[in-house]
Design a protein around this motif. Structure first.
Motif, PDB file in Angstrom:
ATOM      1  N   ASP A  70       0.845  -1.196   0.000  1.00  0.00           N
ATOM      2  CA  ASP A  70       0.000   0.000   0.000  1.00  0.00           C
ATOM      3  C   ASP A  70       0.878   1.243   0.000  1.00  0.00           C
ATOM      4  N   ILE A  71       0.541   2.231  -0.820  1.00  0.00           N
ATOM      5  CA  ILE A  71       1.301   3.472  -0.927  1.00  0.00           C
ATOM      6  C   ILE A  71       0.372   4.634  -0.603  1.00  0.00           C
ATOM      7  N   ARG A  72       0.760   5.412   0.391  1.00  0.00           N
ATOM      8  CA  ARG A  72      -0.037   6.572   0.784  1.00  0.00           C
ATOM      9  C   ARG A  72       0.881   7.780   0.936  1.00  0.00           C
ATOM     10  N   THR A  73       0.342   8.938   0.663  1.00  0.00           N
ATOM     11  CA  THR A  73       1.106  10.169   0.762  1.00  0.00           C
ATOM     12  C   THR A  73       0.473  11.083   1.806  1.00  0.00           C
ATOM     13  N   TYR A  74       1.309  11.671   2.645  1.00  0.00           N
ATOM     14  CA  TYR A  74       0.852  12.461   3.782  1.00  0.00           C
ATOM     15  C   TYR A  74       1.496  13.847   3.768  1.00  0.00           C
TER      16      TYR A  74
END
Length: 568
Positions: free
Chosen positions: A327-331
């Motif tokens: 899973d790839i998430r950007t914050y």
């Protein structure tokens, strides 16, 4: 933290009890985290436009869980990543097939009352504590000191041969003459910030390049090698000091100044309950989220996200996180609380995450090894009396043998109990590394059999041993940070990282926290304090702030900033 000798005589201790209590208020950063947490105005807020914004929290140890807990109260949405289990080095385990009340503290197991910010959270979740039975502590029935094949039985230090009193007096004189011990403790008790800064600035400049052992050798009080040897092997209060001898003397002074070595307490049922309870806890004061929302409720299945495998910066100076599930998430913001060496090995990182000087500080971080082994027993048989001498059958034990420290932990006179057969550090820990739990136990029982030839420990064991070597744990690679001489500048860079207006704009948004970022690594208080620093930093990044009546650590930073040594 490693074992620490008692730094005051009994009469000095009695006098100190009439003074304000000592707390971990400095000396490097004298900010009142306990007052900050207790203030009715709370620790800050973010604009309503930011409510619900996700913030990555990497690491589910105490620092990560506290950071996430405070962020959710502000209305942000912490997304917690954890590679192993919630708790980090607050790791409590049971014994297979034994009563659930029998537990072993594989990491942190004793907490000083000076850890007042930590105590805020133990009180919040309703944890009970009890005195921890350190060697020679008032609550400890008896202690045996065994050196070079000779054992001495004692209830207090006065029961030991005169040379042990000489060593204790030498240590008291050493830190008084070489480190202004009484003056610093008085300033810490009174929270006299200018005086703390005056003393500590002088000490840091004078002693940053000095080892603990070198500090002892320069003291007239410790001119005797025999005294230094006994001090290293046994010490007083909780055991010997020799594993710390190569470390910076500044690390040791932080501990003794702030009373981190005194009056330890253990958490009934185990320390891991603290992060686990915070994970499930529904804060009474919470904004944006419905009343009754917990950290667990914001995570699918009530579990943290899996291990982080990659961190990189992306457009808009955001932090992109890839986890083990792909899973790839950007914050917009992230808090990193795992041990900083993970950024060098387990996690693929962009160089752009930190300024190069911060990468250097991360690479130079020095961790201490540590091993423990526990066994469950049928009852506290050590309280049986020897018919000939009237002494306890077995005692808390300090020795130069392989076991080094042995701790006896009972749950009542007729209840099953636990023995920590061995608690070791550094080179002594590495000696155990090739052996599995049962092999370790056999060596330990042999050593203890030589100290207690009349006691058959084996006949009382009711389950398999449990053990840990933190240097062999894949997500730790050591127990905790312990700075070497000359590392002060590196530690300052890491601790002050939360003040991101000092950083280039393209290096902001990722905040470091955790006990190895703190000045007092190895103590849970450091994990709490750096978590609160990071929360303040995230809050400021999102345009928030503290109530004027309760300024945060960053609001007062310019007045209490750590000593800055020259780089040239």
């Amino acid at each position: 933290m490693t074992s620490v000798p008692t730094a005051v005589h009994d009469e000095q201790r009695a006098e100190a009890q009439a003074e304000p209590p000592i707390t971990m208020f400095g000396p490097d950063f004298p900010y009142a985290y306990d007052d900050f947490l207790a203030h009715p105005a709370g620790i800050g807020s973010v604009p309503a436009t930011e409510h619900g914004t996700e913030v990555a929290v990497i690491g589910g140890g105490l620092s990560g869980i506290i950071a996430a807990y405070e962020l959710i109260k502000m209305g942000l949405k912490p997304v917690v990543y954890e590679a192993d289990r919630i708790g980090g080095r607050l790791r409590t385990v049971g014994f297979e097939g034994c009563d659930e009340s029998l537990t072993a503290e594989m990491g942190a197991m004793r907490f000083p009352p000076s850890s007042t910010a930590f105590q805020h959270y133990t009180d919040l979740v309703g944890l009970e504590t009890k005195p921890f039975p350190n060697p020679l502590a008032p609550e400890t029935p008896s202690t045996v000191v065994d050196l070079k094949g000779v054992s001495h039985y004692a209830r207090t230090v006065q029961d030991l041969p005169e040379v042990y009193t000489e060593v204790m007096n030498a240590w008291n004189a050493c830190i008084e003459e070489g480190a202004d011990f009484s003056d610093m403790q008085r300033a810490l008790r009174e929270r006299d910030v200018p005086r703390i800064q005056e003393i500590w600035s002088r000490i840091v400049e004078k002693l940053d390049n000095q080892t603990f052992y070198g500090f002892l050798c320069e003291s007239e009080a410790f001119k005797s090698f025999r005294h230094r040897e006994i001090f290293g092997q046994v010490g007083f209060g909780t055991g010997g000091w020799d594993t710390d001898f190569p470390n910076s003397i500044l690390e040791i002074l932080r501990v003794v100044y702030t009373g981190a070595d005194d009056d330890h307490r253990g958490i009934v049922g185990g320390s891991q309950q603290l992060p686990l309870r915070l994970w499930e806890r529904e804060p009474e004061k919470i904004v944006h989220w419905p009343y009754g929302t917990s950290l667990a409720a914001l995570h699918p299945g009530g579990e943290p996200r899996p291990a982080v495998t990659r961190l990189n910066r992306t457009a808009g100076n955001r932090i992109t996180v890839t986890d083990a599930a792909g899973d790839i998430r950007t914050y917009a913001a992230a808090v990193f609380t795992a041990q900083s060496w993970m950024l060098l090995s387990k996690i693929a990182c962009d160089d752009a995450l930190f300024p190069i000087d911060h990468w250097t500080a991360i690479e130079r971080t020095h961790y201490m090894e540590s091993s423990k082994l526990f066994v469950p027993v049928d009852r506290p048989f050590w309280l049986d009396k020897d018919e000939e001498t009237g002494r306890d059958a077995m005692s808390m034990t300090l020795t130069d043998r392989m076991t080094r420290g042995t701790y006896l932990l009972d749950n009542g006179p007729d209840a099953p109990a636990v023995i920590c057969l061995s608690y070791t550090w550094c080179d002594d820990s590495l000696k155990w590394l090739p052996l599995d739990a049962k092999e370790r136990m056999e060596v330990m029982l042999k050593s203890l059999g030589e100290i207690y030839p009349k006691v058959d420990i084996r006949q009382h064991i009711i389950g398999n041993p449990v053990t840990v070597s933190w240097e062999n744990e894949p997500y730790f690679m050591g127990a905790f940070k312990a700075n070497l001489p000359g590392h002060y500048r590196y530690q300052r860079r890491l601790f002050t990282h939360f003040m991101q207006d000092r950083l280039p704009e393209d290096k902001r948004g990722l905040f470091l926290a955790g006990d190895d970022i703190s000045w007092t690594a190895g103590w849970a208080e450091g994990a709490v304090q750096t978590a609160l620093n990071a929360v303040w930093g995230v809050m400021k990044q999102f345009g928030g702030g503290t109530d004027p009546s309760n300024p945060g650590p960053g609001d007062l930073y310019d007045d209490i900033a750590p000593v800055e040594l020259p780089e040239d």
